[in-house]
Structures are given as structure tokens and as C-alpha cells.
Design an enzyme around this catalytic site. Structure first.
Site, PDB file in Angstrom:
ATOM      1  N   GLY A  49       0.784  -1.240   0.000  1.00 38.46           N
ATOM      2  CA  GLY A  49       0.000   0.000   0.000  1.00 38.46           C
ATOM      3  C   GLY A  49       0.809   1.281   0.000  1.00 38.46           C
ATOM      4  O   GLY A  49       0.406   2.279  -0.585  1.00 38.46           O
ATOM      5  N   ASP A 103       0.781   4.113   4.075  1.00 36.36           N
ATOM      6  CA  ASP A 103      -0.364   4.687   3.370  1.00 36.36           C
ATOM      7  C   ASP A 103      -1.458   5.095   4.344  1.00 36.36           C
ATOM      8  O   ASP A 103      -2.016   6.177   4.256  1.00 36.36           O
ATOM      9  CB  ASP A 103      -0.907   3.697   2.323  1.00 36.36           C
ATOM     10  N   ASP A 106      -4.819   2.568  10.724  1.00 32.56           N
ATOM     11  CA  ASP A 106      -6.224   2.343  11.083  1.00 32.56           C
ATOM     12  C   ASP A 106      -6.272   2.028  12.584  1.00 32.56           C
ATOM     13  O   ASP A 106      -6.152   2.935  13.400  1.00 32.56           O
ATOM     14  CB  ASP A 106      -6.728   1.203  10.191  1.00 32.56           C
ATOM     15  N   LYS A 134      -6.709   7.211  10.219  1.00 27.92           N
ATOM     16  CA  LYS A 134      -8.093   6.994  10.680  1.00 27.92           C
ATOM     17  C   LYS A 134      -8.054   6.981  12.195  1.00 27.92           C
ATOM     18  O   LYS A 134      -8.209   5.933  12.827  1.00 27.92           O
ATOM     19  CB  LYS A 134      -8.556   5.623  10.185  1.00 27.92           C
ATOM     20  N   PHE A 155     -14.014   2.974   4.682  1.00 25.64           N
ATOM     21  CA  PHE A 155     -13.033   2.245   3.880  1.00 25.64           C
ATOM     22  C   PHE A 155     -12.712   3.067   2.642  1.00 25.64           C
ATOM     23  O   PHE A 155     -13.609   3.509   1.933  1.00 25.64           O
ATOM     24  CB  PHE A 155     -13.588   0.874   3.488  1.00 25.64           C
ATOM     25  N   ARG A 168      -5.248   0.583  -6.880  1.00 26.75           N
ATOM     26  CA  ARG A 168      -4.168   1.283  -6.166  1.00 26.75           C
ATOM     27  C   ARG A 168      -3.678   2.471  -6.983  1.00 26.75           C
ATOM     28  O   ARG A 168      -3.095   3.398  -6.453  1.00 26.75           O
ATOM     29  CB  ARG A 168      -2.976   0.348  -5.930  1.00 26.75           C
TER      30      ARG A 168
HETATM   31  P1  5GP Z   1      -4.304  -1.544  11.107  1.00 28.63           P
HETATM   32  O1  5GP Z   1      -3.437  -2.635  11.646  1.00 28.63           O
HETATM   33  O2  5GP Z   1      -3.793  -0.148  11.374  1.00 28.63           O
HETATM   34  O3  5GP Z   1      -5.739  -1.693  11.564  1.00 28.63           O
HETATM   35  O4  5GP Z   1      -4.435  -1.795   9.557  1.00 28.63           O
HETATM   36  C1  5GP Z   1      -3.534  -1.319   8.679  1.00 28.63           C
HETATM   37  C2  5GP Z   1      -3.732  -1.886   7.304  1.00 28.63           C
HETATM   38  O5  5GP Z   1      -5.112  -2.173   7.001  1.00 28.63           O
HETATM   39  C3  5GP Z   1      -3.325  -0.823   6.304  1.00 28.63           C
HETATM   40  O6  5GP Z   1      -1.931  -0.840   6.083  1.00 28.63           O
HETATM   41  C4  5GP Z   1      -4.149  -1.207   5.104  1.00 28.63           C
HETATM   42  O7  5GP Z   1      -3.488  -2.221   4.389  1.00 28.63           O
HETATM   43  C5  5GP Z   1      -5.423  -1.792   5.685  1.00 28.63           C
HETATM   44  N1  5GP Z   1      -6.485  -0.763   5.715  1.00 28.63           N
HETATM   45  C6  5GP Z   1      -6.947  -0.094   6.792  1.00 28.63           C
HETATM   46  N2  5GP Z   1      -7.912   0.772   6.448  1.00 28.63           N
HETATM   47  C7  5GP Z   1      -8.045   0.667   5.101  1.00 28.63           C
HETATM   48  C8  5GP Z   1      -8.900   1.334   4.125  1.00 28.63           C
HETATM   49  O8  5GP Z   1      -9.730   2.208   4.425  1.00 28.63           O
HETATM   50  N3  5GP Z   1      -8.730   0.950   2.823  1.00 28.63           N
HETATM   51  C9  5GP Z   1      -7.840  -0.014   2.429  1.00 28.63           C
HETATM   52  N4  5GP Z   1      -7.778  -0.305   1.139  1.00 28.63           N
HETATM   53  N5  5GP Z   1      -7.033  -0.654   3.324  1.00 28.63           N
HETATM   54  C10 5GP Z   1      -7.135  -0.310   4.632  1.00 28.63           C
END
Ligand code: 5GP
Length: 185
Positions: A49, A103, A106, A134, A155, A168
């Protein structure tokens, strides 16, 4: 040059335009350059990403620097925050000024795991630069030094972020329609 377009069935609303991204990336690059004069700078990106953001960001940083890549699969055995490294860095980061270029952050669980792992390798400094944050979804507290945009709990797709491996290459960041996400993994 023709820009890739997204089908109307996918995009709900453009959250961050191409122009906004370009302007913000330039600002982030200038801040990073200002803060890291004379240091051994390593930009580390987690595939896939962060690839597009890294490509633009590194060209906005007016300093000698190196890039390196890591790939992880989350989450091992369905356990959030436990990730498996599928491609490790090529170079040692001991004594280097490391900036992890993401990128999106979350929940922060994936990045938290990666930061803990990188810290054991004794970099001089370890910072995070994320294009999108986020923050309302955050579960673990993370030190984010450079942040492009705070976005709501939706999302999103584009500028490196995928839906089922696709899109992407969209030059903007947009929220995805619920119907387009149904069945997306
Ligand atoms: P975390 O461990 O912070 O919850 O998740 C991180 C990963 O989840 C990011 O690097 C990404 O790959 C994926 N992710 C989280 N939110 C989104 C989103 O809104 N769109 C997309 N395409 N991927 C997301």
C-alpha cells in the site's frame, strides 16, 4: 497523460483530491528534510500500500536518503496485531534515522508490531509518516510524527490503497460504496 478512472459503482465520494495530495506531500517532504539534516535517513515502506506514497514522498525530500521495503501478512491465525514478515529489510538499520512510510494507519495494530520489531534493531531514531490517519479507529497509541490527512472511519481506495487488489493506481483517495465492498476481503 491519461489518469486512471474509477467506476461509479466503486467510488462514493472523493475524500482527498490529487491536487491536495500533491500539495501535502510537498509539505511533508519539506518538513522531513528540515528535521533530518546530516542524518542517515532510511525510508521504510510496508508493501504494497505505501508504494505510491513513498515514490512521491522520497522525491519531495531534498536530502540524500535510502529506501528499503518490508512485506507482512496480517493477521496470523486471525489474531489482530500478530503479523508475519514475508519480506524483511535488505539492510541493517542500526544507528540510522528511520521513518516508516505508511499509506494508512487504522487500528494501528500492524504498525505497532512492526515498530516494536524495528526498535530491537537499534535505529538512532524511529518515526512514522502516514499519508492517512483513521485516528478514531486507533486501538494502540502510536507516535506519528508526520501525518498527511486525518480521515473518518470509512473504507477508502486509491493512491496505493486497494479493493480486492485493484485501484491502487487511482490518483486520489475516495470512500468506497458499501455495495462494492460486499464480498471484498
Ligand atoms: P491496522 O493494523 O492499522 O488496523 O491496519 C492497517 C492496514 O489495514 C493498512 O496498512 C491497510 O493495508 C489496511 N487498511 C486499513 N484501512 C483501510 C482502508 O480504508 N482501505 C484499504 N484499502 N485498506 C485499509
Amino acid at each position: 497523460m491519461a489518469s486512471p478512472k474509477a467506476p461509479e459503482s466503486l467510488v462514493e465520494r472523493v475524500l482527498v483530491t490529487e491536487e491536495q495530495i500533491t500539495a501535502r506531500v510537498a509539505e511533508l517532504g519539506a518538513s522531513i528534510a528540515h528535521d533530518h539534516q546530516g542524518r542517515d535517513v532510511r525510508l521504510i515502506t510496508i508493501l504494497r500500500g505505501g508504494l505510491i506514497f513513498l515514490a512521491d514522498l522520497c522525491r519531495a525530500i531534498d536530502l540524500p536518503l535510502q529506501v528499503d521495503f518490508m512485506a507482512v501478512s496480517s493477521y496470523v491465525g486471525g489474531r489482530p496485531g500478530v503479523v508475519r514478515v514475508t519480506k524483511d529489510l535488505d539492510d541493517s538499520i542500526e544507528g540510522a534515522s528511520v521513518i516508516v512510510v505508511e499509506d494508512i494507519v487504522d487500528t494501528g495494530l500492524t504498525l505497532n508490531y512492526i515498530l516494536r520489531m524495528l526498535k530491537e534493531r537499534q535505529p538512532a531514531t524511529l518515526e512514522v509518516c502516514t499519508l492517512l490517519d483513521k485516528d478514531v479507529r486507533r486501538i494502540v497509541d502510536l507516535p506519528i510524527t508526520y501525518r498527511g490527512f486525518s480521515i473518518p472511519d470509512r473504507f477508502v481506495v486509491g493512491y496505493g490503497l486497494d479493493v480486492n487488489g485493484l485501484y491502487r493506481n487511482l490518483p486520489f483517495v475516495a470512500t468506497v460504496r458499501d455495495e462494492a465492498l460486499a464480498g471484498a476481503g
